[in-house]
Design a protein around this motif. Structure first.
Motif, PDB file in Angstrom:
ATOM      1  N   ILE A  10      -3.559 -10.186   5.230  1.00 11.47           N
ATOM      2  CA  ILE A  10      -4.732  -9.425   5.653  1.00 11.47           C
ATOM      3  C   ILE A  10      -5.668  -9.213   4.458  1.00 11.47           C
ATOM      4  O   ILE A  10      -6.899  -9.319   4.580  1.00 11.47           O
ATOM      5  N   LYS A  11      -5.085  -8.959   3.311  1.00 14.83           N
ATOM      6  CA  LYS A  11      -5.883  -8.742   2.097  1.00 14.83           C
ATOM      7  C   LYS A  11      -6.743  -9.963   1.773  1.00 14.83           C
ATOM      8  O   LYS A  11      -7.951  -9.838   1.533  1.00 14.83           O
ATOM      9  N   SER A  12      -6.152 -11.136   1.790  1.00 13.68           N
ATOM     10  CA  SER A  12      -6.909 -12.343   1.439  1.00 13.68           C
ATOM     11  C   SER A  12      -7.959 -12.662   2.500  1.00 13.68           C
ATOM     12  O   SER A  12      -9.049 -13.147   2.186  1.00 13.68           O
ATOM     13  N   MET A  13      -7.649 -12.383   3.775  1.00 11.84           N
ATOM     14  CA  MET A  13      -8.630 -12.595   4.842  1.00 11.84           C
ATOM     15  C   MET A  13      -9.840 -11.683   4.658  1.00 11.84           C
ATOM     16  O   MET A  13     -10.992 -12.115   4.719  1.00 11.84           O
ATOM     17  N   PHE A  14      -9.569 -10.400   4.435  1.00  5.40           N
ATOM     18  CA  PHE A  14     -10.651  -9.432   4.309  1.00  5.40           C
ATOM     19  C   PHE A  14     -11.449  -9.639   3.017  1.00  5.40           C
ATOM     20  O   PHE A  14     -12.612  -9.268   2.940  1.00  5.40           O
ATOM     21  N   ALA A 185       5.910  11.046  -4.079  1.00  3.87           N
ATOM     22  CA  ALA A 185       4.607  11.712  -3.954  1.00  3.87           C
ATOM     23  C   ALA A 185       3.845  11.183  -2.726  1.00  3.87           C
ATOM     24  O   ALA A 185       3.921   9.994  -2.398  1.00  3.87           O
ATOM     25  N   TYR A 186       3.103  12.087  -2.058  1.00  2.34           N
ATOM     26  CA  TYR A 186       2.333  11.731  -0.862  1.00  2.34           C
ATOM     27  C   TYR A 186       1.361  10.604  -1.157  1.00  2.34           C
ATOM     28  O   TYR A 186       1.189   9.673  -0.356  1.00  2.34           O
ATOM     29  N   LYS A 187       0.728  10.635  -2.339  1.00  2.00           N
ATOM     30  CA  LYS A 187      -0.202   9.584  -2.732  1.00  2.00           C
ATOM     31  C   LYS A 187       0.491   8.226  -2.733  1.00  2.00           C
ATOM     32  O   LYS A 187      -0.048   7.228  -2.226  1.00  2.00           O
ATOM     33  N   ASP A 188       1.696   8.170  -3.264  1.00  2.00           N
ATOM     34  CA  ASP A 188       2.430   6.901  -3.344  1.00  2.00           C
ATOM     35  C   ASP A 188       2.875   6.419  -1.963  1.00  2.00           C
ATOM     36  O   ASP A 188       2.971   5.210  -1.718  1.00  2.00           O
ATOM     37  N   ILE A 189       3.145   7.373  -1.091  1.00  2.00           N
ATOM     38  CA  ILE A 189       3.498   7.003   0.289  1.00  2.00           C
ATOM     39  C   ILE A 189       2.301   6.320   0.951  1.00  2.00           C
ATOM     40  O   ILE A 189       2.438   5.264   1.591  1.00  2.00           O
ATOM     41  N   LEU A 190       1.127   6.900   0.801  1.00  2.00           N
ATOM     42  CA  LEU A 190      -0.083   6.328   1.391  1.00  2.00           C
ATOM     43  C   LEU A 190      -0.399   4.960   0.798  1.00  2.00           C
ATOM     44  O   LEU A 190      -0.786   4.034   1.523  1.00  2.00           O
ATOM     45  N   ILE A 191      -0.217   4.826  -0.511  1.00  2.00           N
ATOM     46  CA  ILE A 191      -0.448   3.525  -1.167  1.00  2.00           C
ATOM     47  C   ILE A 191       0.494   2.472  -0.585  1.00  2.00           C
ATOM     48  O   ILE A 191       0.093   1.338  -0.287  1.00  2.00           O
ATOM     49  N   ALA A 192       1.757   2.850  -0.402  1.00  2.00           N
ATOM     50  CA  ALA A 192       2.754   1.906   0.111  1.00  2.00           C
ATOM     51  C   ALA A 192       2.412   1.454   1.532  1.00  2.00           C
ATOM     52  O   ALA A 192       2.527   0.268   1.864  1.00  2.00           O
ATOM     53  N   ILE A 193       1.964   2.402   2.368  1.00  2.00           N
ATOM     54  CA  ILE A 193       1.600   2.051   3.748  1.00  2.00           C
ATOM     55  C   ILE A 193       0.366   1.150   3.754  1.00  2.00           C
ATOM     56  O   ILE A 193       0.306   0.147   4.473  1.00  2.00           O
ATOM     57  N   ARG A 194      -0.614   1.500   2.912  1.00  2.00           N
ATOM     58  CA  ARG A 194      -1.813   0.660   2.818  1.00  2.00           C
ATOM     59  C   ARG A 194      -1.461  -0.754   2.367  1.00  2.00           C
ATOM     60  O   ARG A 194      -1.896  -1.747   2.973  1.00  2.00           O
ATOM     61  N   ASP A 195      -0.650  -0.847   1.324  1.00  2.00           N
ATOM     62  CA  ASP A 195      -0.309  -2.169   0.794  1.00  2.00           C
ATOM     63  C   ASP A 195       0.532  -2.976   1.772  1.00  2.00           C
ATOM     64  O   ASP A 195       0.442  -4.209   1.818  1.00  2.00           O
ATOM     65  N   GLN A 196       1.336  -2.266   2.582  1.00  2.00           N
ATOM     66  CA  GLN A 196       2.140  -2.952   3.591  1.00  2.00           C
ATOM     67  C   GLN A 196       1.232  -3.608   4.631  1.00  2.00           C
ATOM     68  O   GLN A 196       1.501  -4.716   5.100  1.00  2.00           O
ATOM     69  N   ILE A 197       0.144  -2.934   4.962  1.00  2.00           N
ATOM     70  CA  ILE A 197      -0.834  -3.503   5.898  1.00  2.00           C
ATOM     71  C   ILE A 197      -1.525  -4.711   5.266  1.00  2.00           C
ATOM     72  O   ILE A 197      -1.681  -5.760   5.897  1.00  2.00           O
ATOM     73  N   LEU A 198      -1.900  -4.568   4.009  1.00  2.00           N
ATOM     74  CA  LEU A 198      -2.662  -5.626   3.334  1.00  2.00           C
ATOM     75  C   LEU A 198      -1.852  -6.896   3.096  1.00  2.00           C
ATOM     76  O   LEU A 198      -2.418  -7.987   3.016  1.00  2.00           O
ATOM     77  N   ILE A 199      -0.512  -6.763   2.971  1.00  2.00           N
ATOM     78  CA  ILE A 199       0.288  -7.972   2.745  1.00  2.00           C
ATOM     79  C   ILE A 199       0.857  -8.552   4.038  1.00  2.00           C
ATOM     80  O   ILE A 199       1.638  -9.506   4.017  1.00  2.00           O
TER      81      ILE A 199
END
Length: 571
Positions: A10-14, A185-199
């Motif tokens: 998804i990351k490379s497409m976007f 940390a909540y920030k790291d949880i959000l980063i992980a979810i975002r990155d999971q979508i992007l990959i």
């Protein structure tokens, strides 16, 4: 043949693709919670959660098809994948808002860059462009500052519901409650979810040949989900008109968009798939959602003339369909002789909720417009359908699974009629005779009818009881439609502790003003007020009853049921 299937994230497409534009002839965003809820759960469940860190894993979300050039075009068209791309954009938008809430502005900006970027002149450019939901999607999802713009149709409501669901699910307390994020940390949880979508992995098929893109879509979806049928049909039509030398592709596109507008321009909007299937069952063949596309291929010749005529027909039928679903007096130039029809259609739709009747009603309205059915035949058929539904479904609560096949066979045969005499024979064979075996007998009907109740507080049978009383009052005054000033009066004052007072035998239609005047007076005092009524039923009641007891209530309930069966059903 220019075709470039690639394994992309998804990351490379976007990042690499130009604007991904969802054409207005594509299906509206329609995912429900079962889909977008599972999408989020699968993304989070793909994470490997340790005591102190989260590891992302690869996750495949299927194939997407695009038409255009990655290098030469300003935008490429989304042929297949619009639902997933829309939900991904919504999810990234919610994550952006969560970063802003906790003061992580740089992370918010980085995440938002997958939603909107800027051109060489600094102007904002959305990565995903939706024509059908513009400007709502851009204002509510693709903006850092959310607006108070309210959804105006089903698609926009779905977008808002998806966004609001993700907003709730991604709250810190909810994430920690459902998943074992421990002390991360909540920030790291959000980063992980975002990155999971992007990959997330996608097989992206990009071709400059639009006709080929439609072919690929058809092949990929031919054995797919039920909801793809209307999309397959639409793409089959667009495929044959692609790059038409007379620009008929634009005409067809506009016509299709007009159909969608018709289906959502009244108070009760209708999905394209629902309308299309009812139309198909009314004119061509009784078939399931799964086999709808195959039935289309079988019945509609594959050429421009037949496809163009088909879309024109679809447009006309959509207008008739909405006159059934949400009828207005203006549909009939405010002519009083059609008040009965508006009332009947509203009863079938709102009181009984039997949407399958639309199949037969579409055919009847079509015959009426072609003058292949007399006014008397038309009225008789519509009233019979209404009466049957009241008795079979509204009163006796039987399953509605008998309707679809019978109404389809009736409708298809009606559309073949060439004369009013032929129409009459078809109605006799496919309506009156076919449904006669399921019409309740008199004893069964009266027994159930006499148990109807009405209360000023909520009661399960209030709607049906009010309907029946209005029908009786109108019939006794030789009227086709209800009185405008009618209300339900309890003859012996309503007592929640005495069910006899709620019985239909204790109820009568009375003018609102007289009902207010009667209030909670004694029966003898009420009679003096009843005598002021202009309703024939109330006048008759006053002449028949000098006193009124609970025994009278029970006897009258039975009499009303018998009257309904013999005088309204004409049995």
């Amino acid at each position: 043949m220019k075709l470039s299937p690639e394994n992309k994230t998804i990351k490379s497409m976007f990042r690499s693709y130009p604007i991904m534009s969802i054409p207005n002839f594509q299906r509206d965003y329609s995912w429900g919670r079962d889909y977008y809820g599972i999408f989020l759960q699968d993304a989070i469940n793909s994470l490997i959660i340790g005591d102190e860190e989260i590891t992302n894993t690869e996750y495949f979300i299927g194939t997407m098809v695009f038409s255009g050039s990655e290098k030469k075009d300003e935008y490429i068209e989304v042929i297949d994948g619009q639902q997933r791309l829309t939900v991904i954009t919504i999810l990234l938008s919610v994550i952006t808002s969560k970063f802003l809430e906790i003061g992580e502005n740089e992370l918010a900006e980085a995440t938002f860059s997958y939603i909107k970027t800027k051109d060489d002149y600094g102007r904002p450019i959305p990565k995903l462009k939706s024509i059908t939901s513009y400007p709502y999607f851009e204002a509510y999802v693709q903006s850092l500052e959310k607006t108070t713009l309210l959804p105006s149709n089903e698609e926009e409501t779905n977008i808002k519901e998806t966004y609001d669901y993700f907003l709730l699910e991604l709250k810190e307390e909810n994430l920690r409650k459902k998943y074992r994020f421990n002390d991360i940390a909540y920030k790291d949880i959000l980063i992980a979810i975002r990155d999971q979508i992007l990959i997330m992995n996608v097989i992206s098929i990009l071709t400059e040949d639009k006709e080929l893109a439609y072919k690929i879509f058809e092949i990929l979806n031919a054995k797919g989900k039920n909801l793809a049928s209307i999309d397959l049909i639409k793409n089959r039509i667009y495929e044959i008109f692609h790059a038409d030398e007379n620009a008929k592709d634009k005409t067809i596109e506009k016509q299709w968009e007009k159909i969608k507008i018709i289906l959502r321009e009244r108070d009760q909007d209708v999905g394209m798939a629902t309308f299309f299937r009812h139309f198909w069952l009314s004119k061509y063949q009784k078939t399931t959602h799964v086999k709808l596309y195959d039935s289309f291929i079988k019945h509609i010749k594959i050429n421009k003339d037949s496809y163009e005529k088909f879309v024109e027909d679809l447009h006309k039928e959509a207008a008739n369909y909405m006159k059934i679903v949400n009828p207005n007096a203006s549909d009939y130039d405010n002519r009083k002789e059609y008040n009965w029809l508006i009332q009947s259609l509203k009863s079938i739709e709102l009181t009984f909720g039997v949407s399958q009747a639309r199949i037969a009603l579409l055919a009847l309205i079509d015959l009426k417009s072609k003058e292949k059915i007399s006014n008397q035949q038309f009225k008789g058929a519509v009233m019979y359908i209404e009466n049957f539904i009241f008795a079979y479904s509204g009163l006796l609560k039987n399953q509605a699974n008998i309707y679809e096949a019978r109404f389809s066979k009736l409708a298809i045969n009606l559309r073949k009629s060439t004369t009013k005499n032929n129409t009459n024979k078809i109605l006799e064979q496919y309506l009156y005779k076919v449904f006669a075996d399921r019409f309740p007998n008199k004893d069964e009907f009266v027994s159930t009818f006499s148990k109807l109740q009405y209360s000023k507080s909520n009661n399960a049978t209030n709607t049906i009881t009010k309907y029946a009383l209005n029908k009786i009052a109108a019939r006794q005054d030789n009227r086709d439609n209800y009185f405008d000033d009618s209300s339900i009066e309890h003859i012996i004052n309503e007592d929640p502790h005495n069910k006899e007072t709620l019985s239909i035998g204790n109820l009568i239609c009375l003018e609102i003003a007289l009902n207010c005047e009667a209030d909670n007076l004694s029966f003898k005092d009420k009679v003096d007020i009843y005598k002021k009524s202009k309703y024939h039923q109330v006048m008759t009641f006053c002449s028949e009853y000098e006193d009124f007891t609970e025994e009278d209530i029970r006897e009258r309930a039975t009499k009303l049921g018998e009257y309904y069966y013999t005088e309204i059903f004409k049995k």
